[in-house]
Design a protein around this motif. Sequence first.
Motif, short mmCIF file in Angstrom:
data_model
loop_
_atom_site.label_atom_id
_atom_site.label_comp_id
_atom_site.label_asym_id
_atom_site.label_seq_id
_atom_site.Cartn_x
_atom_site.Cartn_y
_atom_site.Cartn_z
N VAL A 255 13.28 40.85 95.90
CA VAL A 255 13.45 40.73 94.44
C VAL A 255 12.27 41.45 93.77
CG1 VAL A 255 12.30 38.49 94.30
CG2 VAL A 255 13.90 39.15 92.52
N THR A 256 12.58 42.14 92.68
CA THR A 256 11.56 42.87 91.93
C THR A 256 11.50 42.29 90.52
OG1 THR A 256 11.98 44.88 93.19
CG2 THR A 256 10.84 45.14 91.08
N PHE A 257 10.29 41.90 90.12
CA PHE A 257 10.06 41.37 88.77
C PHE A 257 9.28 42.38 87.95
CE2 PHE A 257 10.42 37.49 91.35
CZ PHE A 257 11.38 36.79 90.62
N VAL A 258 9.58 42.42 86.67
CA VAL A 258 8.88 43.32 85.74
C VAL A 258 8.33 42.48 84.61
CG1 VAL A 258 9.10 45.35 84.25
CG2 VAL A 258 10.54 45.14 86.30
N THR A 259 7.08 42.75 84.24
CA THR A 259 6.47 42.06 83.11
C THR A 259 5.66 43.05 82.29
OG1 THR A 259 5.14 40.13 82.49
CG2 THR A 259 4.36 41.39 84.36
N LEU A 260 5.55 42.77 81.01
CA LEU A 260 4.72 43.56 80.11
C LEU A 260 3.29 43.04 80.23
CD1 LEU A 260 5.02 45.83 77.97
CD2 LEU A 260 5.23 44.03 76.26
N THR A 261 2.34 43.92 80.50
CA THR A 261 0.95 43.50 80.61
C THR A 261 0.36 43.28 79.22
OG1 THR A 261 0.11 45.77 80.53
CG2 THR A 261 0.66 44.87 82.72
N ARG A 262 -0.82 42.69 79.17
CA ARG A 262 -1.51 42.54 77.87
C ARG A 262 -1.74 43.90 77.23
NH1 ARG A 262 -6.11 38.50 79.46
NH2 ARG A 262 -4.79 36.68 79.67
N ARG A 263 -2.15 44.85 78.06
CA ARG A 263 -2.37 46.21 77.56
C ARG A 263 -1.07 46.79 77.01
NH1 ARG A 263 -5.75 50.76 80.68
NH2 ARG A 263 -5.48 52.41 79.17
N GLY A 264 0.04 46.55 77.70
CA GLY A 264 1.33 47.04 77.25
C GLY A 264 1.78 46.39 75.96
N ARG A 265 1.55 45.09 75.83
CA ARG A 265 1.91 44.38 74.61
C ARG A 265 1.09 44.93 73.43
NH1 ARG A 265 5.06 40.14 73.75
NH2 ARG A 265 5.26 39.79 75.99
N GLU B 35 4.11 51.90 84.30
CA GLU B 35 3.19 51.26 85.25
C GLU B 35 1.92 52.10 85.40
OE1 GLU B 35 3.68 48.91 89.47
OE2 GLU B 35 4.85 50.73 89.19
N GLU B 36 2.05 53.42 85.44
CA GLU B 36 0.89 54.31 85.52
C GLU B 36 -0.03 54.13 84.32
OE1 GLU B 36 2.59 58.21 85.94
OE2 GLU B 36 3.17 57.86 88.03
N ALA B 37 0.54 53.84 83.16
CA ALA B 37 -0.25 53.61 81.95
C ALA B 37 -0.76 52.16 81.88
CB ALA B 37 0.59 53.91 80.71
N GLU B 38 -0.41 51.37 82.89
CA GLU B 38 -0.77 49.95 82.96
C GLU B 38 -0.16 49.13 81.82
OE1 GLU B 38 -5.04 49.69 83.40
OE2 GLU B 38 -4.98 50.77 85.30
N TYR B 39 1.03 49.55 81.38
CA TYR B 39 1.75 48.84 80.34
C TYR B 39 2.69 47.79 80.93
CZ TYR B 39 0.24 52.33 76.88
OH TYR B 39 -0.50 53.14 76.04
N VAL B 40 3.14 48.02 82.15
CA VAL B 40 3.98 47.05 82.84
C VAL B 40 3.43 46.79 84.22
CG1 VAL B 40 6.09 47.72 81.59
CG2 VAL B 40 5.63 48.67 83.85
N ALA B 41 3.76 45.63 84.74
CA ALA B 41 3.45 45.30 86.13
C ALA B 41 4.77 45.07 86.84
CB ALA B 41 2.58 44.05 86.20
#
Length: 98
Positions: free
Chosen positions: A70-80, A53-59
């Motif tokens: 509830v906690t959701f996790v997604t891969l950001t565009r930057r992470g992809r 998350e610090e690297a902005e790879y996941v939100a």
Amino acid sequence: MTDLDPVIHAAARLRITATLASLEPGDRITFPRLQELLDMTAGNLSTHLRKLEEAEYVAVEKSHQGRTPVTFVTLTRRGRRAFEDYTDALRAVLGGEE
């Protein structure tokens, strides 16, 4: 020689990123489901997600379904993009392509 992204290169973070990259862009997964898929403790998963998350790879999105948190996790565009670059760099290191 191509450098491998140190944020993704750690084994646990590579597993997390690869799992999230298998989802369609924009799709998300609940924290417990990700934890189950990766067979990781909640604390270990949280620690590695924080680094991503610090690297902005996941939100990481925290909300409620009714009264249940509830906690959701997604891969950001930057992470992809970082994951794609990482896999390309790994292929280059292994002599597959550059």
